[in-house]
Enzyme design. Structure first.
Site, PDB file in Angstrom:
ATOM      1  N   ASP A 134      -5.688 -63.909  -6.329  1.00  0.00           N
ATOM      2  CA  ASP A 134      -4.611 -63.633  -5.373  1.00  0.00           C
ATOM      3  C   ASP A 134      -5.049 -62.898  -4.110  1.00  0.00           C
ATOM      4  O   ASP A 134      -4.805 -63.362  -3.000  1.00  0.00           O
ATOM      5  CB  ASP A 134      -3.495 -62.859  -6.081  1.00  0.00           C
ATOM      6  CG  ASP A 134      -2.254 -62.690  -5.229  1.00  0.00           C
ATOM      7  OD1 ASP A 134      -1.937 -63.617  -4.468  1.00  0.00           O
ATOM      8  OD2 ASP A 134      -1.595 -61.647  -5.336  1.00  0.00           O
ATOM      9  N   ARG A 141      -4.336 -71.609  -4.349  1.00  0.00           N
ATOM     10  CA  ARG A 141      -3.655 -72.903  -4.463  1.00  0.00           C
ATOM     11  C   ARG A 141      -4.555 -74.041  -3.999  1.00  0.00           C
ATOM     12  O   ARG A 141      -4.580 -75.109  -4.610  1.00  0.00           O
ATOM     13  CB  ARG A 141      -2.350 -72.886  -3.673  1.00  0.00           C
ATOM     14  CG  ARG A 141      -1.303 -71.950  -4.249  1.00  0.00           C
ATOM     15  CD  ARG A 141       0.075 -72.228  -3.694  1.00  0.00           C
ATOM     16  NE  ARG A 141       0.163 -72.014  -2.269  1.00  0.00           N
ATOM     17  CZ  ARG A 141       0.500 -70.866  -1.699  1.00  0.00           C
ATOM     18  NH1 ARG A 141       0.771 -69.809  -2.462  1.00  0.00           N
ATOM     19  NH2 ARG A 141       0.576 -70.739  -0.392  1.00  0.00           N
ATOM     20  N   SER A 152      -0.147 -79.697  -4.915  1.00  0.00           N
ATOM     21  CA  SER A 152       0.485 -78.709  -4.055  1.00  0.00           C
ATOM     22  C   SER A 152       1.875 -79.204  -3.698  1.00  0.00           C
ATOM     23  O   SER A 152       2.040 -80.179  -2.971  1.00  0.00           O
ATOM     24  CB  SER A 152      -0.350 -78.492  -2.787  1.00  0.00           C
ATOM     25  OG  SER A 152       0.174 -77.440  -2.014  1.00  0.00           O
ATOM     26  N   LYS A 222       7.972 -53.093   4.413  1.00  0.00           N
ATOM     27  CA  LYS A 222       8.372 -51.685   4.352  1.00  0.00           C
ATOM     28  C   LYS A 222       9.331 -51.300   5.477  1.00  0.00           C
ATOM     29  O   LYS A 222       9.734 -50.144   5.583  1.00  0.00           O
ATOM     30  CB  LYS A 222       7.127 -50.788   4.389  1.00  0.00           C
ATOM     31  CG  LYS A 222       6.251 -50.904   3.148  1.00  0.00           C
ATOM     32  CD  LYS A 222       5.146 -49.862   3.136  1.00  0.00           C
ATOM     33  CE  LYS A 222       4.366 -49.920   1.819  1.00  0.00           C
ATOM     34  NZ  LYS A 222       3.307 -48.886   1.741  1.00  0.00           N
ATOM     35  N   ASN A 280       8.551 -40.507  -7.233  1.00  0.00           N
ATOM     36  CA  ASN A 280       7.368 -41.375  -7.231  1.00  0.00           C
ATOM     37  C   ASN A 280       6.760 -41.466  -8.624  1.00  0.00           C
ATOM     38  O   ASN A 280       6.340 -42.537  -9.064  1.00  0.00           O
ATOM     39  CB  ASN A 280       6.327 -40.856  -6.237  1.00  0.00           C
ATOM     40  CG  ASN A 280       6.736 -41.078  -4.796  1.00  0.00           C
ATOM     41  OD1 ASN A 280       7.443 -42.035  -4.489  1.00  0.00           O
ATOM     42  ND2 ASN A 280       6.305 -40.196  -3.911  1.00  0.00           N
ATOM     43  N   ARG A 281       6.713 -40.342  -9.319  1.00  0.00           N
ATOM     44  CA  ARG A 281       6.148 -40.322 -10.670  1.00  0.00           C
ATOM     45  C   ARG A 281       7.005 -41.161 -11.623  1.00  0.00           C
ATOM     46  O   ARG A 281       6.483 -41.933 -12.427  1.00  0.00           O
ATOM     47  CB  ARG A 281       6.046 -38.888 -11.173  1.00  0.00           C
ATOM     48  CG  ARG A 281       5.500 -38.785 -12.592  1.00  0.00           C
ATOM     49  CD  ARG A 281       5.356 -37.342 -13.020  1.00  0.00           C
ATOM     50  NE  ARG A 281       4.305 -36.654 -12.266  1.00  0.00           N
ATOM     51  CZ  ARG A 281       3.957 -35.379 -12.472  1.00  0.00           C
ATOM     52  NH1 ARG A 281       4.582 -34.665 -13.403  1.00  0.00           N
ATOM     53  NH2 ARG A 281       2.996 -34.831 -11.745  1.00  0.00           N
TER      54      ARG A 281
END
Length: 377
Positions: A134, A141, A152, A222, A280-281
């Protein structure tokens, strides 16, 4: 060494270690792919997550000295959960795309590739190998297509005759001169169901995608999601499967061959409101093992807010007001402002009016205005 015999041994071993399909191709440059990639770049259709050097993406010899062959592997993943949980009023749920169910597929494929490498080295200690999954330079692909794993599809996925397009891909570049397998003939024909099903029109035409319109890409960004896509995202907190579920080849396909790919329904289809309060944890503990967590907590929280707005979940208003008041991230804060307007109600309106007086960030101010505008329509 008899390379043809070794190839058969390697195929047999791949089955033993849980590789569902394996194919071989040459390490020749992917010349047709290069022209397509250049066109994608010119059109601004790339996501920005790709390897920026197109030559590296299409020239295996640049990645491994003496490269002669590429081994392509595919592992099938489930299309349905064994255990289901339902979304209901007051306890709405989001959804991760199928490719993010179970353990992060990067780890799964690397483990299989590492075993293949050890097997090869045990027979040919002088072999040269370079594996990737990846995030490597090559197009998984393109390699899989040329190695005969599948064709494909118009949905820009590799479609296998056995497992549909629900497969993870990886490859090994090597200096071993394996005999290449034959590619599989394209079987999409005149079908355009995937193109028609794409919520945002990201599939421009068969085999061409504008990544910047793809929900799978958008959920990984983001920044603030552009207005035109917010309603299209629905309750997706990561990824999108619309072009796969619409594919006729995938109808009835559902393989549960690997235990580590099985979905924990509370992770794959999580309650939305608890996501908003995760540290976050806590996020890492709950979601860190899945591939959809790679961009961190903030994009998932933003997407959860959009999903709550999609459901017009009034029970989420207090949490969204708290985010609007106290969240440091302008993206999360702004998305909450928009969502409050989308959901509506007097409490949301009061919060938006107060935020309008106090908010300093220009982008969040714009989102507050969008939220208030819902009350004028």
């Amino acid at each position: 060494m008899d390379i043809q015999k070794f190839k058969k041994e390697l195929i047999a071993y791949s089955t033993e270690i849980g590789i569902d399909k394996i194919g071989f191709t040459t390490a020749a440059p992917f010349t047709k792919l290069k022209s397509r990639l250049i066109k994608q770049q010119e059109l601004g259709y790339q996501s920005g997550f790709e390897e920026p050097d197109i030559d590296k993406r299409v020239t295996p010899a640049m990645l491994l000295e003496g490269a002669q062959s590429i081994i392509s592997i595919a592992l099938a993943y489930p299309a349905k959960m064994n255990d289901r949980v339902e979304s209901k009023k007051g306890d709405r749920r989001g959804i991760f795309s199928r490719a993010s169910w179970g353990l992060d597929y990067h780890h799964i494929l690397r483990e299989r590739l590492n075993k293949l490498e050890k097997f090869i080295f045990s027979k040919l200690p002088e072999a040269k190998l370079k594996s990737m999954v990846d995030t490597g330079e090559l197009s998984d692909r393109a390699v899989a297509e040329r190695a005969g794993i599948g064709w494909s599809g118009k949905n820009c996925s590799i479609i296998t005759s056995e497992f549909g397009s629900y497969v993870y891909l990886g490859e090994i570049i090597t200096n071993i001169p394996f005999e290449p397998d034959l590619p599989i003939e394209d079987q999409c024909g005149s079908c355009t169901k995937c193109i028609d099903a794409c919520p945002t029109g990201a599939l421009i035409q068969g085999g061409q995608i504008n990544a910047n319109r793809c929900i799978s890409f958008l959920t990984q960004t983001k920044e603030l999601i552009p207005d035109e896509f917010r309603d299209k995202i629905g309750n997706r907190v990561y990824g999108c499967d619309s072009c796969q579920t619409a594919c006729p080849v995938n109808k009835g396909v559902n393989f549960h061959l690997h235990e580590e790919m099985e979905a924990d329904p509370e992770v794959a289809k999580p309650l939305l409101k608890p996501i908003l309060k995760l540290s976050n944890r806590e996020f890492k503990k709950r979601f860190g093992s899945v591939s959809g967590a790679w961009r961190g907590k903030k994009p998932i929280q933003r997407n959860a807010i959009i999903a709550l707005a999609h459901f017009k979940d009034e029970s989420a208003v207090p949490d969204l007001i708290d985010i609007l008041k106290n969240e440091p991230s302008s993206v999360t804060r702004g998305t909450a402002a928009w969502a409050l307007g989308k959901i509506g109600g007097e409490a949301a309106l009061r919060a938006l009016k107060k935020a309008k007086e106090l908010e300093k960030d220009i982008d969040v101010q714009k989102e507050i205005e969008k939220g208030l505008n819902f009350y004028n329509n």
